[in-house]
Design an enzyme around this catalytic site. Structure first.
Site, PDB file in Angstrom:
ATOM      1  CE1 TYR A 185      14.098  -1.848   8.699  1.00  0.00           C
ATOM      2  CE2 TYR A 185      11.757  -1.497   9.131  1.00  0.00           C
ATOM      3  CZ  TYR A 185      13.036  -1.001   9.017  1.00  0.00           C
ATOM      4  OH  TYR A 185      13.283   0.329   9.236  1.00  0.00           O
ATOM      5  NE  ARG A 208      19.755  -3.608  -1.915  1.00  0.00           N
ATOM      6  CZ  ARG A 208      20.709  -3.211  -2.738  1.00  0.00           C
ATOM      7  NH1 ARG A 208      21.632  -4.065  -3.167  1.00  0.00           N
ATOM      8  NH2 ARG A 208      20.772  -1.940  -3.142  1.00  0.00           N
ATOM      9  CG  ASP A 234       9.224   0.468  12.376  1.00  0.00           C
ATOM     10  OD1 ASP A 234      10.140   0.753  11.580  1.00  0.00           O
ATOM     11  OD2 ASP A 234       8.023   0.499  12.068  1.00  0.00           O
ATOM     12  CD  GLU A 256      20.436   5.806   4.362  1.00  0.00           C
ATOM     13  OE1 GLU A 256      19.437   5.153   3.969  1.00  0.00           O
ATOM     14  OE2 GLU A 256      20.480   6.400   5.461  1.00  0.00           O
ATOM     15  NE  ARG A 296      17.713   7.563   4.952  1.00  0.00           N
ATOM     16  CZ  ARG A 296      17.007   7.182   6.006  1.00  0.00           C
ATOM     17  NH1 ARG A 296      15.844   7.780   6.263  1.00  0.00           N
ATOM     18  NH2 ARG A 296      17.422   6.225   6.810  1.00  0.00           N
ATOM     19  NE  ARG A 346      -0.169   9.996   6.385  1.00  0.00           N
ATOM     20  CZ  ARG A 346       0.809  10.062   7.274  1.00  0.00           C
ATOM     21  NH1 ARG A 346       1.261  11.233   7.660  1.00  0.00           N
ATOM     22  NH2 ARG A 346       1.323   8.960   7.799  1.00  0.00           N
ATOM     23  NE  ARG A 348      -0.474   0.270   4.981  1.00  0.00           N
ATOM     24  CZ  ARG A 348      -0.242   1.453   5.513  1.00  0.00           C
ATOM     25  NH1 ARG A 348      -0.669   2.534   4.893  1.00  0.00           N
ATOM     26  NH2 ARG A 348       0.387   1.574   6.658  1.00  0.00           N
TER      27      ARG A 348
END
Length: 369
Positions: free
Chosen positions: A348, A249, A350, A300, A280, A176, A172
């Site tokens: 992964y 990666r 957070d 980066e 970035r 917003r 997805r």
């Protein structure tokens, strides 16, 4: 008699959380890390009075009140709100995709209805089940947004064309329809004042720590020191890659001190085009509003993982997911070794989920007695 109740391999957030909870319960803990510093990938170091995120930008965000209260019990967090911008050529757009983004992309967009008209019209290009990431992205947000803000960044990140990447990578894309540049929807968000290293230092205060210590150099000796081992390193390495190596990666960083107060006006700027190789640029002083006549910036670069590099992102294709599942089955047969964290679970996480996972693991172990 073992000297310690727990040996914890790795001093990142997972290991630090588990160690802190164990110590609070009166357990004895030894932590070891192959690096020369604590805190894993959230490690920060002071440069020119600025707390620099050595392993990439880390913004703490969570909906878990217990996790938020937990980390704030060690250090105070500021009210930093993550509002990155995207740059392609000399154009700047707000992220995530919101009304500020759409009104700049399309001159006639003022209302949410205007934005939806453009997006829905462009989505019609894909009239079948998306076969790859490119088609999936267009089916979600249309070609204009895809071309400007998704395509180049994603291709640099994975070193493959979007038309060659599986569609499930983008399940997805948040659209917003409000003028709000806050990247995260979580209730709590901020950066620890003084940096993440300070946070981890407080978490493991009073706990024995050995740095520059590779678990695999003296595995039998380390195992003999504790009743249980909490292992947070790569799961395939633990089993000597007996089933094969999992893919990752990686990232490369180029950090520079600039003799100006403000380089880009924002903590994070994503570069979504192919005109530059980096994805970035991070300007660290903006995370904590540090007062300094200089600034520290980090470019980066995504990279194919090679031996000796840090492992950042799992490669979630069928081959690696199946291999990881087999390694997890092997881990279940280890009597006194418990696996946790993104490397040991090939998942992964957070930061808040890492801490929550360690909390849950410690709770489950105590329930078992």
């Amino acid at each position: 008699m073992k000297k310690y109740d727990y040996l914890i391999v790795g001093t990142g957030l997972f290991g630090a959380t588990f160690a802190n909870l164990a110590k609070a319960d009166g357990k004895s803990v030894l932590m070891i890390d192959r690096r020369d510093h604590i805190a894993g990938n959230v490690y920060t170091e002071e440069v020119e009075g600025i707390n620099v995120h050595r392993y990439g930008a880390h913004i703490f965000h969570t909906d878990y009140k217990d996790v938020w209260d937990y980390v704030n019990s060690f250090v105070e967090f500021n009210r930093y709100t993550n509002s990155p911008v995207a740059r392609i050529g000399n154009e700047i757009y707000n992220l995530p995709f919101n009304m500020n983004t759409f009104s700049k992309i399309w001159d006639d967009v003022i209302t949410p209805e205007d934005a939806l008209r453009h997006i829905n019209e462009e989505k019609k290009e894909i009239d079948h089940e998306p076969k790859n990431l490119e088609e999936q992205a267009i089916s979600l947000v249309g070609r204009t947004i895809y071309e400007k803000l998704i395509k180049g960044y994603t291709e640099k990140q994975w070193n493959r064309k979007c038309s060659e990447l599986p569609s499930f990578i983008i399940k997805r894309l948040p659209v917003r329809l409000i003028y709000d540049n806050n990247y995260f929807n979580d209730k709590y968000q901020g950066i620890p004042i003084g940096g993440y290293t300070k946070l981890v230092e407080q978490m493991i205060e009073g706990i024995d720590v050995k740095l520059n210590s590779n678990y695999f150099d003296d595995r039998d000796i380390y195992n003999s020191l504790a009743e249980k081992v909490i292992y947070t390193g790569p799961i395939d390495e633990y089993f000597d890659y007996s089933l094969g190596k999992l893919e990752w990666r990686s990232l490369k960083f180029d950090t520079k001190v600039e003799n100006i107060e403000n380089f880009q006006g924002n903590a994070v700027v994503n570069y979504t085009g192919h005109e530059v190789e980096y994805t970035r640029v991070i300007e660290h002083k903006h995370f904590e509003n540090c007062e300094s006549s200089k600034t520290v910036i980090t470019y980066e670069y995504p990279a194919d993982y090679k031996e000796g590099m840090e492992k950042y992102y799992t490669v979630n294709d069928d081959i690696n997911n199946e291999l990881a599942s087999k390694y997890r089955e092997l881990s279940n047969n280890e009597d006194n070794v418990i696996f946790g964290g993104r490397l040991a679970e090939y998942k992964y996480y957070d930061m808040d989920d890492v801490i929550k996972s360690a909390m849950n693991l410690y709770s489950d172990i105590n329930k078992e007695g």
